[in-house]
Scaffold this active site. Structure first.
Site, PDB file in Angstrom:
ATOM      1  N   CYS A  21       0.814  -1.224   0.000  1.00 55.50           N
ATOM      2  CA  CYS A  21       0.000   0.000   0.000  1.00 55.50           C
ATOM      3  C   CYS A  21       0.850   1.278   0.000  1.00 55.50           C
ATOM      4  O   CYS A  21       0.539   2.248  -0.700  1.00 55.50           O
ATOM      5  CB  CYS A  21      -0.971   0.004   1.160  1.00 55.50           C
ATOM      6  N   ASP A  75      -7.637   5.180  -1.252  1.00 54.20           N
ATOM      7  CA  ASP A  75      -7.218   3.953  -0.574  1.00 54.20           C
ATOM      8  C   ASP A  75      -6.481   3.034  -1.547  1.00 54.20           C
ATOM      9  O   ASP A  75      -7.078   2.524  -2.504  1.00 54.20           O
ATOM     10  CB  ASP A  75      -8.456   3.244  -0.010  1.00 54.20           C
ATOM     11  N   HIS A 105      -5.558   0.039  -1.082  1.00 54.65           N
ATOM     12  CA  HIS A 105      -5.808  -1.370  -0.813  1.00 54.65           C
ATOM     13  C   HIS A 105      -6.838  -1.974  -1.761  1.00 54.65           C
ATOM     14  O   HIS A 105      -7.134  -3.170  -1.669  1.00 54.65           O
ATOM     15  CB  HIS A 105      -6.279  -1.552   0.639  1.00 54.65           C
TER      16      HIS A 105
END
Length: 620
Positions: free
Chosen positions: A449, A576, A578
């Site tokens: 990440c 994000d 992820h």
């Protein structure tokens, strides 16, 4: 209806125009605070739109406001009116004209209006800036300013029609002596302009075969064009087909236009060609140029009006090309160090409208002193500070870009937000690509990440024009860490996490010539992130770069903040990394992979560190 007949309340001003001319002494503003210049726009039926402001293109800026000498002689306001009109036509899209002026005083504005009327420039609206407040005035037929009217702003959500008209130029110029060069080139130019303005010349829309010409005088544009193109959007299969669900979406792809010239036989005149021969040495030069006009219009604009505007702008571009050509002379064409004259289109967010610039370049990768001077002039004309790249060749507008990109770009623009009462929003400025898990056929699920956040930030610097380079892969980032002695050799190929410090160092390694400064906010408990809200707000206001935040082996990218300083209420705009799915904007937004998060998003028991890249302020 003419622009001058539009009622005062029916003029709408772009918010960027207001920000630009009222920037004053705000050090965080990207605008340079021009004192006076043009308002560029267009009118459609009973409505008028002002899209952009710019300083005088060919004249001078009166840095001291009005003066007695200016009041005595209006020609001293802008001494090169003919060049001024030509520069505006060569720079701004066809269909867009000087509809008004702005200045720092009402008296000065009236003086400028009188000068415009003497030179047959029909301005209709004036904006006067006093103490950073903007006042709007309608210009009467006698050149006086009426009573001030409220400023009505607009956000550009109209289906504007964009067209692109090109004329490739391939001139073979024979010369018996070098002194003939100027005359021969001007002869070629006159011949091309005569052809362009001939009654036999029409504008041909390649996509649907429609013509835009003077004979369309009774029609508006949506009667002769189909400006909403349908394109198929789907995922490409391994054999080149489209797999998965395919849907038709409408797009604002520009329409490509060519010059269609009707050749006439003219009958048999009974004459024979005459061939004259002379002895002597002869040389020739080949000239390769291109007229490249943008047109910006509305479907309700009369077709003949747009046709005339496109031809006018094409003529202006040709004149500018010929002037530059004659300035360098035949020696410039024959030099081993010769430069290419080429028009580029730009669409920076701060200007709100596409425009065209002529660059003299050695190559499209070239960034020499001549290019620096040309870019500096564009910043000056468009009232923009020279503190960020906006007009580098690699930032030119690719108007044909459509369909599915390799990565989502700026997904946050469409993110829904429940505004904080009394809050102020501060956002990342510019363009970035969304990098996340499992891209590039690389499995980093569960550990990559922070690398992906770094890639997003690198893409921001690349897309802002600071440097042309590829975004480093995760193995490349690991190799940089080893090469620069911050990790051991077995780090390459591992699944080890990186933190905010490595992200900052990697940015400096990716852009060594920028001398990037990195600010870090360290050791902040999740329960105390609200205390850094003002610091984040100042970062986005001054630098506008994405922020990497990491804690407990999880990293995210902060793209903005909505903050009420009085109550301390705050939301963060989060990208994000992820996410593991395909490049589907709806999924990314609906599932919250890019969106606004309240303080409950942060783990109150985790310590977070932030990497805040500082924008270089002396590069443009």
């Amino acid at each position: 209806m003419a622009a001058g007949d539009i009622l005062p309340g029916n003029w709408k001003i772009s918010e960027e125009v207001i920000k630009g001319i009222a920037s004053g002494k705000n050090s965080n503003s990207p605008y340079d605070g021009a004192k006076e210049g043009w308002l560029m726009g267009l009118h459609v039926e009973d409505m008028g739109f002002v899209f952009s402001s710019c300083r005088w293109c060919a004249g001078h800026e009166n840095k001291g406001g009005s003066s007695e000498n200016d009041n005595k002689n209006t020609d001293k306001v802008a001494p090169q009116w003919k060049d001024e009109a030509r520069e505006l036509a060569a720079t701004f899209p066809a269909g867009m004209t000087a509809v008004g002026i702005f200045s720092a005083s009402r008296q000065r504005c009236e003086l400028l209006v009188q000068a415009c009327q003497l030179k047959m420039i029909p301005v209709s609206i004036a904006l006067v800036v006093v103490d950073d407040a903007v006042h709007c005035f309608h210009i009467s037929a006698d050149g006086t300013l009426g009573a001030p009217t409220p400023v009505t702003t607009f956000v550009d959500n109209v289906d504007w029609l964009v067209m692109n008209f090109k004329i490739p130029i391939r001139w073979h110029v024979p010369l018996s002596s070098l002194s003939e060069f100027s005359d021969r080139v001007q002869e070629k130019s006159r011949a091309l302009k005569d052809k362009l303005w001939s009654s036999a010349a029409n504008l041909f829309i390649k996509s649907n075969g429609a013509l835009i010409c003077d004979s369309n005088a009774s029609h508006n544009l949506d009667a002769v064009t189909v400006f909403r193109n349908e394109v198929s959007v789907g995922k490409q299969g391994s054999k080149g087909g489209i797999k998965g669900k395919v849907e038709k979406v409408s797009s604002n792809l520009p329409l490509s236009i060519e010059l269609l010239y009707r050749e006439s036989s003219g009958g048999n005149t009974g004459t024979l060609p005459v061939v004259a021969m002379s002895n002597g040495s002869m040389q020739s030069v080949n000239i390769l140029l291109e007229v490249n006009v943008l047109a910006y219009s509305h479907p309700q604009m009369p077709a003949d009006r747009l046709c005339h505007a496109i031809k006018t702008n094409a003529t202006a571009q040709l004149d500018v090309l010929v002037d530059k050509l004659l300035e360098s002379g035949v020696e410039g064409l024959q030099s081993s160090n010769k430069r290419q004259l080429k028009f580029f289109h730009f669409k920076p967010l701060l200007v709100n409208v596409p425009f065209t610039a002529l660059f003299s370049i050695k190559s499209e990768d070239d960034e020499d002193n001549d290019m620096l001077k040309q870019r500096a002039m564009l910043h000056f004309k468009l009232n923009l500070k020279k503190n960020r790249p906006l007009f580098r060749v690699n930032q030119a507008w690719n108007m044909w870009e459509i369909g599915q990109k390799e990565r989502l770009r700026n997904p946050h623009v469409n993110a829904k937000r429940k505004p904080i009462t009394g809050g102020q929003v501060y956002l990342t400025e510019g363009v970035y690509d969304y990098h996340h898990y499992m891209q590039d056929k690389f499995n980093d699920n569960g550990w990559g990440c922070a690398y992906r956040s770094l890639q997003t930030i690198v893409s921001w610097f690349v897309l802002q024009g600071y440097k042309q380079r590829s975004v480093p892969s995760i193995p490349d980032i690991q190799k940089m860490c080893v090469t620069n002695d911050v990790r051991k050799s077995n780090f390459v190929g591992s699944k080890e996490w990186i933190g905010s410090m490595e992200v900052g160092w990697a940015l400096q390694w990716c852009f060594p010539e920028l001398d990037l400064q990195i600010k870090y906010i360290t050791s902040v408990m999740g329960s105390d992130i609200v205390s850094k809200s003002r610091e984040l707000a100042e970062h986005f206001q001054k630098n506008g770069t994405p922020v990497m935040i990491g804690g407990n082996n999880l990293a995210h990218t902060i793209l903005g903040i909505d903050f009420n300083e009085k109550t301390g209420e705050v939301q963060h705009l989060i990208l994000d990394p992820h996410y593991t799915g395909p490049e589907n904007l709806r999924t990314v937004l609906d599932k919250g992979w890019c969106g606004w998060k309240d303080l409950n998003f942060w783990n109150p028991h985790v310590t977070y560190n932030m990497c805040l890249p500082q924008r270089p302020m002396d590069i443009y």
